[in-house]
Design a protein around this motif. Structure first.
Motif, PDB file in Angstrom:
ATOM      1  N   ASN A 159       0.812  -1.215   0.000  1.00 47.95           N
ATOM      2  CA  ASN A 159       0.000   0.000   0.000  1.00 47.95           C
ATOM      3  C   ASN A 159       0.844   1.263   0.000  1.00 47.95           C
ATOM      4  O   ASN A 159       0.545   2.242   0.690  1.00 47.95           O
ATOM      5  CB  ASN A 159      -0.966   0.011   1.178  1.00 47.95           C
TER       6      ASN A 159
ATOM      7  N   GLU B 202      -1.237   5.519   1.120  1.00 48.17           N
ATOM      8  CA  GLU B 202      -2.576   5.768   0.603  1.00 48.17           C
ATOM      9  C   GLU B 202      -3.191   7.010   1.225  1.00 48.17           C
ATOM     10  O   GLU B 202      -3.806   7.823   0.529  1.00 48.17           O
ATOM     11  CB  GLU B 202      -3.459   4.541   0.840  1.00 48.17           C
TER      12      GLU B 202
ATOM     13  N   SER C 182     -12.975   3.525  -2.028  1.00 47.16           N
ATOM     14  CA  SER C 182     -11.779   2.938  -2.640  1.00 47.16           C
ATOM     15  C   SER C 182     -12.123   1.559  -3.179  1.00 47.16           C
ATOM     16  O   SER C 182     -12.856   0.791  -2.549  1.00 47.16           O
ATOM     17  CB  SER C 182     -10.639   2.842  -1.629  1.00 47.16           C
TER      18      SER C 182
ATOM     19  N   LEU D  93      -4.528   5.280  -7.814  1.00 44.14           N
ATOM     20  CA  LEU D  93      -3.492   5.638  -6.844  1.00 44.14           C
ATOM     21  C   LEU D  93      -2.110   5.222  -7.320  1.00 44.14           C
ATOM     22  O   LEU D  93      -1.116   5.903  -7.035  1.00 44.14           O
ATOM     23  CB  LEU D  93      -3.801   4.991  -5.494  1.00 44.14           C
TER      24      LEU D  93
END
Length: 913
Positions: free
Chosen positions: A315, A357, A398, A441
């Motif tokens: 992440n 994130e 998300s 992202l």
């Protein structure tokens, strides 16, 4: 195109209106009272005239009133209420003193469903495993998404990739994008045409308007089409003719959780009714924070967590890799000036640390959802009803697939119409999705790193980082440091030149890249596709015990992303499917034995036609037919998603391409001997591979089950299944040309072993069918025991096993993504007349979880959910309090997704009849 389905519906309605005499001109009023066995009124109990759509519900005193035509007398009233046995009352003439008393049935074994066979039947006699959730159970589920509460039931898995993005599955092969289960609102598909996902309940119904939820386990393609592969989720809304009045709910709690819902329904005349529902929710979203090293099945050159060469974290986004080589001493014209690479770094893969994130999401960290859903219903005759409506939905959450995405203001505009009679229906809808404020992202982090360090310069942050790493490493080695010490010093120095996430330049670049949809430069997604579909069905009855239903369906996709997701640079991509189905049902032995044969043929633009059969038998034993044994065989087909067929998305390490053309030829990254592409001495021919075009995925399932009301207080449901998957759809990665041809040696030599000059030759990832049969088996058992109205106990256990005995390639990944063992234990009830509650503990065994974004091992996860409500009848209101994951236990359901922690709330609901 959206008007195509409204036109025939409107025209058909005009025909019916012009050819049918006015209904209810001679109707007479019927009224009365509905009570329980103790003589207490039952507000909300429903009353229908059998064989018609005429119905109403009881008020707070249990009173009801409706009109009936006694021209073809007698008239039969069907009276029902959740948790009670239904009753029928036959009247020979109008009566305004009707008294109906209902007997308690707390095990819910008297419920009627329509999803399993597409005709109404008792839930005990359903031919396959199906679950029904009542409106009372729904309103006792903790927030924020009704779908989360469905994991309290046997055999249902919920995969949450954020607060509002929840994906359901049954019997394995779970994912965060629910690609093997279809979700329907009143039988209308709710998927986003662009992303082919059901965004949790963002595109579903507000809880105040849900009459019930039905979930079919396993294959249902014979009646629902190719994508009803591992199940169907059906949300049924409340009828405005029956459920009139105003309901409103407001709740608030932890994580800045605020939610409001409103439903208003009104019968304007005996023939015309409308309703409008709305909902709004906002809260601090769950964000992912797994900083373990990404699996080498995703990033083949990754280093271990904590390595001084850096590593790609799950992440963290923008963990750009640089494999040092002599080629970096000779940069292309116009790029960063050359630096001399230390030969000790040749072949070393160094990773530049990306951004978390929460850093990239920034102020977009709120989970949000709003819905407005108006509809209008008209009784053409007492047995023909027309409904038109719209579902306008938007949400922020998300989502996880090949990357992590922030879907900002993702939504759909859904326009639908339906005409139905007692034995037939005609439905049509048009759906368009939106979401061009959404962004990737992974792209966002990477493009920040590859941005210039200042306006007017060609030096990028990525160049600055690796140049600094090389220089610091060389300086440390020259000062006598060991290799390990030099790597540590180089990483520390290079990390210091990273762009500061708190800087003004970071925010400037973030905003620019989020707003830029240019492929290869921006992170914004541009989904804007349309889905038009229509369905029709007729039920032919041949006597009391024989039925034949026939139906047809058509759907057309018009995919659009401006070249951002799909290969649709110049015009929308068009795709279509058409299908027809039939089901023959016959009852024998005084209606104790029910046999059913169903089959459906689906034709596709890109695939061969497919046939989906289902055969089932149900035998009902016992004096009241309370013991029901069932067995079935079903075959299903899964059509590759629109993304599988037409995607074109450059994710940096690979180019994702659709695979519905002529297939691809190229070179595998690893040959059968385990050698990597480019290994010295390895024959190039040993890496050659051919990837065939996609075909439909096939599933065959055998199922047996037993469902019974063992007593007035005890119910049991058991099932066992075996499934066989062929042409399993999965991803494969290889080196090839974008036009499908195999690269030449010259093409390959244009770059390093896995990095090529921009052009035709790339590392490609496409979807393909595996030449492996995948087998699964398992079962579930559920027990309900009603000790008293104040205490109903429920427990269930689910078993799912992946059988790889027929898999020849042990490296083949199925991504079963399902706990082998899972159970729930719960209690609910109503005490002191006004106090209602529910509590549930669930536990699931840890297991491997894989998606194109991340692969890893989940630990065991569990949660305690609870609800309590206290009703004030004189105020028409109920105070509520609840919590999901009350003790904040580990509750990570998707590897690479967030931990779904505790959320406690309080609220009030008002109901005015």
């Amino acid at each position: 195109m959206r008007k195509l389905y409204h036109v025939p519906i409107l025209g058909f309605s005009i025909f019916l209106l012009s050819s049918t005499s006015a209904w209810a001109q001679n109707a007479a009023q019927i009224s009365g009272t509905i009570q329980n066995a103790a003589g207490e009124p039952m507000p909300g109990a429903t009353v229908f005239i059998r064989g018609t759509f005429i119905g109403t519900s009881a008020d707070r005193d249990g009173h009801f009133a409706l009109k009936a035509d006694f021209g073809d007398s007698p008239v039969t009233l069907s009276v029902s209420f959740v948790g009670f046995e239904s009753r029928e009352v036959t009247l020979a003439k109008p009566d305004n003193t009707v008294l109906v008393q209902l007997k308690l049935s707390p095990t819910l074994t008297n419920e009627v469903i329509a999803s399993a066979s597409r005709v109404e039947e008792g839930i005990l006699q359903a031919p396959v495993t199906v679950e029904k959730v009542t409106s009372q159970q729904i309103l006792r589920m903790p927030p924020p998404d009704v779908q989360i509460g469905l994991n309290h039931f046997k055999g249902i898995d919920v995969n949450s990739s954020s607060m509002l993005m929840n994906s359901l599955s049954t019997r394995g092969f779970n994912s965060a994008k629910s690609e093997r289960l279809i979700q329907l609102n009143d039988y209308f598909d709710t998927q986003s045409p662009s992303l082919n996902v059901n965004a949790g309940n963002i595109t579903g119904l507000p809880e105040l308007d849900i009459e019930s939820i039905e979930i079919i386990h396993g294959p249902a393609s014979a009646l629902y089409g190719a994508n009803a592969f591992n199940g169907v989720l059906l949300l049924n809304s409340k009828d405005p003719f029956v459920s009139e009045g105003l309901s409103a709910r407001v709740r608030g709690g932890e994580r800045s959780f605020v939610e409001g819902q409103l439903r208003y329904a009104k019968k304007l005349t005996d023939k015309l009714a409308f309703k409008i529902t709305g909902a709004y929710l906002t809260a601090d979203d769950w964000l992912a924070s797994n900083y373990s090293a990404t699996s080498t099945t995703i990033e083949r050159d990754n280093n271990p967590e904590g390595s001084n060469l850096g590593y790609d974290a799950v992440n963290r986004y923008g963990d750009i890799k640089n494999t040092f080589s002599p080629a970096q001493n000779r940069p292309a014209a116009g790029t960063t000036p050359a630096y001399t690479v230390n030969p000790e770094l040749y072949g070393k893969s160094v990773f530049m640390p990306g951004f978390e994130e929460k850093t990239l999401v920034g102020n977009d960290d709120k989970a949000k959802s709003w819905k407005v859903q108006p509809s209008l219903s008209y009784l053409v005759t007492s047995s023909i009803k027309m409904t038109v409506g719209a579902n306008i939905n938007r949400g922020t959450a998300s989502y996880q697939s090949s990357s992590r995405y922030r879907l900002k203001n993702l939504g759909t505009n859904q326009y639908h119409g339906e005409i139905k009679g007692e034995r037939w229906f005609l439905r049509g809808q048009s759906v368009q999705d939106f979401g061009n404020q959404s962004y990737d992202l992974g792209f966002l982090g990477s493009f920040i790193q590859t941005s210039a360090v200042a306006n007017g310069t060609t030096t990028r942050y990525v160049d600055q980082y690796f140049g600094t790493y090389n220089g610091a490493y060389t300086a440390a080695r020259n000062a006598g440091a060991s290799i390990e010490q030099a790597q540590a010093a180089a990483k520390t120095r290079a990390d210091q030149v990273q762009l500061d996430p708190n800087s003004e330049r970071f925010q400037l670049l973030r905003n620019q890249i989020i707003q830029d949809a240019t492929p290869g430069r921006g992170a914004r997604l541009n989904p804007s596709s349309l889905l038009n579909e229509g369905t029709a069905q007729y039920n032919f009855k041949f006597g009391q015990n024989t039925d034949l239903i026939v139906g047809a369906a058509y759907r057309k996709f018009r995919l659009g992303s401006n070249g951002n997701i799909y290969s649709d640079d110049n015009q929308r991509i068009q795709n279509h499917e058409v299908g027809g189905y039939a089901q023959f049902t016959k009852k024998f032995l005084n209606e104790r034995l029910k046999l059913a044969l169903a089959g459906r043929v689906d034709a596709f633009k890109n695939f061969d036609a497919a046939f989906s059969p289902r055969a089932s038998v149900v035998y009902s034993a016992g004096e009241k037919k309370q013991h029901n044994f069932r067995a079935s065989f079903g075959r299903a087909f899964r059509s590759p998603t629109q993304l599988d067929q037409y995607v074109r998305l450059d994710v940096g390490r690979a180019l994702l391409l659709g695979n519905v053309g002529n297939g691809f030829e190229g070179y595998r990254l690893v040959n059968a001997q385990g050698q990597r592409f480019g290994t010295s001495g390895a024959a190039l021919s040993s890496f050659e591979t051919t990837v065939a075009p996609l075909q439909l995925e096939r599933l065959s399932t055998y199922e047996a089950g037993y469902k019974a009301a063992l007593s007035d207080k005890l119910a049991l449901d058991v099932n066992y299944y075996q499934s066989y998957y062929n042409d399993f759809i999965g991803a494969t990665t290889f080196i090839g040309n974008t036009d499908g041809t195999r690269p030449t040696i010259a093409d390959i030599q244009a770059g390093t072993p896995t990095q090529f000059q921009s052009g035709a030759t790339r590392v490609l990832q496409v979807w393909t069918n595996a030449a492996q049969e995948v087998r699964t088996k398992g079962g579930a058992i559920g027990v309900t025991y009603a000790v008293s109205p104040a205490l109903n106990l429920a427990a269930n256990y689910s078993l799912n096993i992946l059988d790889r005995s027929a898999v020849q390639d042990q490296a083949f990944q199925t991504y079963f993504n399902t706990p082998k063992h899972k159970y729930n234990v719960g209690a609910s009830g109503t005490a002191f007349s006004h106090l209602s509650y529910s509590a549930n503990y669930r536990w699931a065994q840890g297991h491997e979880y894989g998606m194109p974004f991340a692969v890893g091992q989940l630990a065991d996860y569990s949660a305690v959910d609870a609800f309590v409500g206290y009703n004030f009848p004189s105020l028409n209101s109920t105070l509520q309090a609840g919590a999901s994951n009350l003790f904040n236990a580990n509750n990570t359901q998707v590897y690479g997704g967030p931990n779904i922690g505790r959320l406690v709330y309080v609220g009030v609901q008002v109901d005015l009849k």
